[in-house]
Structure formats: C-alpha cells, structure tokens
Design a protein around this motif. Structure first.
Motif, PDB file in Angstrom:
ATOM      1  N   THR A 142       0.860  -1.021  -0.032  1.00  0.00           N
ATOM      2  CA  THR A 142       0.106  -0.013   0.073  1.00  0.00           C
ATOM      3  C   THR A 142       0.872   1.378   0.124  1.00  0.00           C
ATOM      4  O   THR A 142       2.099   1.068   0.000  1.00  0.00           O
ATOM      5  CB  THR A 142      -0.880  -0.028   1.149  1.00  0.00           C
ATOM      6  OG1 THR A 142      -0.160   0.016   2.280  1.00  0.00           O
ATOM      7  CG2 THR A 142      -1.807  -1.214   1.375  1.00  0.00           C
ATOM      8  N   ASP A 143       0.178   2.075   0.139  1.00  0.00           N
ATOM      9  CA  ASP A 143       1.089   3.730   0.114  1.00  0.00           C
ATOM     10  C   ASP A 143       1.281   4.284   1.530  1.00  0.00           C
ATOM     11  O   ASP A 143       2.031   5.083   1.662  1.00  0.00           O
ATOM     12  CB  ASP A 143       0.039   4.595  -0.431  1.00  0.00           C
ATOM     13  CG  ASP A 143      -0.288   4.628  -1.924  1.00  0.00           C
ATOM     14  OD1 ASP A 143       0.555   3.900  -2.548  1.00  0.00           O
ATOM     15  OD2 ASP A 143      -1.287   4.948  -2.190  1.00  0.00           O
ATOM     16  N   ARG A 144       0.948   3.207   2.551  1.00  0.00           N
ATOM     17  CA  ARG A 144       1.457   3.507   3.928  1.00  0.00           C
ATOM     18  C   ARG A 144       2.891   3.377   4.217  1.00  0.00           C
ATOM     19  O   ARG A 144       3.558   2.493   3.489  1.00  0.00           O
ATOM     20  CB  ARG A 144       0.318   2.638   4.955  1.00  0.00           C
ATOM     21  CG  ARG A 144      -0.821   3.069   4.637  1.00  0.00           C
ATOM     22  CD  ARG A 144      -1.723   1.999   5.801  1.00  0.00           C
ATOM     23  NE  ARG A 144      -0.975   2.073   6.860  1.00  0.00           N
ATOM     24  CZ  ARG A 144      -1.448   1.124   8.126  1.00  0.00           C
ATOM     25  NH1 ARG A 144      -2.323   0.169   7.793  1.00  0.00           N
ATOM     26  NH2 ARG A 144      -0.922   1.229   9.294  1.00  0.00           N
ATOM     27  N   ASP A 145       3.508   4.055   4.962  1.00  0.00           N
ATOM     28  CA  ASP A 145       4.861   4.051   5.283  1.00  0.00           C
ATOM     29  C   ASP A 145       5.060   3.049   6.670  1.00  0.00           C
ATOM     30  O   ASP A 145       4.499   3.127   7.525  1.00  0.00           O
ATOM     31  CB  ASP A 145       5.151   5.403   5.839  1.00  0.00           C
ATOM     32  CG  ASP A 145       5.211   6.393   4.726  1.00  0.00           C
ATOM     33  OD1 ASP A 145       5.590   5.980   3.554  1.00  0.00           O
ATOM     34  OD2 ASP A 145       5.179   7.576   4.807  1.00  0.00           O
ATOM     35  N   ALA A 146       6.085   2.260   6.460  1.00  0.00           N
ATOM     36  CA  ALA A 146       6.375   1.222   7.419  1.00  0.00           C
ATOM     37  C   ALA A 146       7.173   1.947   8.484  1.00  0.00           C
ATOM     38  O   ALA A 146       8.049   2.718   8.380  1.00  0.00           O
ATOM     39  CB  ALA A 146       6.903   0.279   7.125  1.00  0.00           C
TER      40      ALA A 146
END
Length: 218
Positions: A142-146
């Motif tokens: 997804t576009d979320r940051d880890a």
C-alpha cells in the motif's frame, strides 16, 4: 462427512477455547496426560519429546511453539507427538510467570534493566508487536509508510532478553519434566502390557476349555 462437528463454533468460540478449553484446564491436562502415556514408543523417547515441548514453551516464538517442539524433539531423538503435547506446559495460566522469569534472567545476563511493570503488559506487548508487524507487512503493498521503530524497541527490551533468558530455565524445566515423566510412562506401559497379556491368557484358556476333549467323545 462422518467426522464433521454437529455444533459449528464461531471464531470467537474457537479463540476462547484456546484460552479456556471445554471442561477447564484440569480436564485438558488429564486428557493430554492420557494421550502421552498411550503413545506407542519407548519411554525414553516419549520423555525426551516432553522435555523438548516444555523447553519450547520458554521461547518467545508464540504461535509456533509446536514447530519449535517438533524440531527439538527430532534433534534429540524424541517422540514428536510427545513434544507437541509437552507445549501444554505453556498455557494462559503459565505464560506470564514463564515470561517474567525469562525476561528477568535475560536482562540479568545482558546487564540491562528489567522493569517490574513489564509483567502486567507482557502479553499486550507481544500482541501489539504482532499488530505492528502485520501493519508493516501490509505497508509493502500500500501507500502507507512502514514504521519499524516500535518493533525495534520491542526487540531490544522484550524479545531478545526473553529469548536469551528463556534458555536456562527452559533447559531446567525440560530436564525436570523428563526425569519426572520417564518413570511414570515406564510404569504405565509395564502395567498396560501386563493387563494385555493377562487378558490374552484368559482368552486363550477359555478357548482351550471350549475345545472338545478327544478322550471324552461325549
């Protein structure tokens, strides 16, 4: 299907029975004990398997204790099924004491500090770390940051000390359970063989008594 359950369990019921089995932990303990004693193997191999399972309960690899126990049982030539049963030593009633002892030992060996408040939130920390790991895995797609900072802190303060500190008490508990279970299993198997032999002899005598006597044609 012949072996299909008649009463379908909801996911919540399945989860609850992992924490509190039907009939309680006492009944579950007696069931496991009964199954272990009836394993068709030498007492030494069964006892080694139990020791491997108990040791696996002192590792922080929650969710794969069965896998750890099976591998250890294989390595020490123990009974794998007994190893799986031995993981029963780790259950919701013992996880916190095992975790606290392992953490205290690990921090002592590493020269770091153990915070007393950790015992209240130990399982919560593992659950939170599992959630963070899941979120970071999903972030790959997804576009979320880890964010690995929380997991890094968990590894340094909880997981690594737990892993190091669980070795010594795990070995002690495993060896103690080996020596406790060995004579129990040996005695049970001897009694069971004696009962089977006596039953066989009784059937043999009855069969001989029912045979017609050649000297007495009747």
């Amino acid at each position: 299907m012949v072996f299909k359950r008649r009463d379908r369990r909801s996911p919540l019921q399945v989860l609850w029975e992992l924490i509190w089995p039907r009939g309680g932990w006492t009944r579950a303990f007696h069931y496991v004990k009964h199954r272990v004693r009836r394993l068709p193997d030498r007492p030494e191999r069964i006892a080694r398997g139990i020791g491997a399972g108990v040791f696996a309960s002192f590792t922080p690899f929650y969710g794969i204790h069965f896998v750890i126990a099976a591998i250890l049982a294989r390595l020490i030539n123990g009974n794998i099924l007994a190893g799986l049963s031995g993981t029963f030593f780790g259950n919701p009633l013992t996880y916190v004491p095992i975790g606290v002892v392992s953490l205290q030992t690990g921090h002592f060996l590493l020269g770091t500090e153990f915070h007393e408040g950790a015992k209240q939130g130990l399982m919560r920390k593992f659950a939170r770390a599992a959630g963070d790991l899941k979120d970071n895995f999903l972030a790959l797609f997804t576009d979320r940051d880890a964010d690995w900072q929380a997991l890094g802190l968990f590894f340094d303060e909880v997981f690594f000390p737990y892993m190091i500190g669980g070795i010594a008490p795990g070995i002690v508990a495993g060896v103690v359970c080996y020596y406790l279970s060995l004579p129990v299993i040996s005695t049970y198997q001897k009694r069971r063989r004696a009962k089977i032999k006596a039953k066989f002899e009784a059937i043999k005598k009855k069969a001989q008594a029912d045979l017609p006597n050649p000297g007495n044609p009747g």
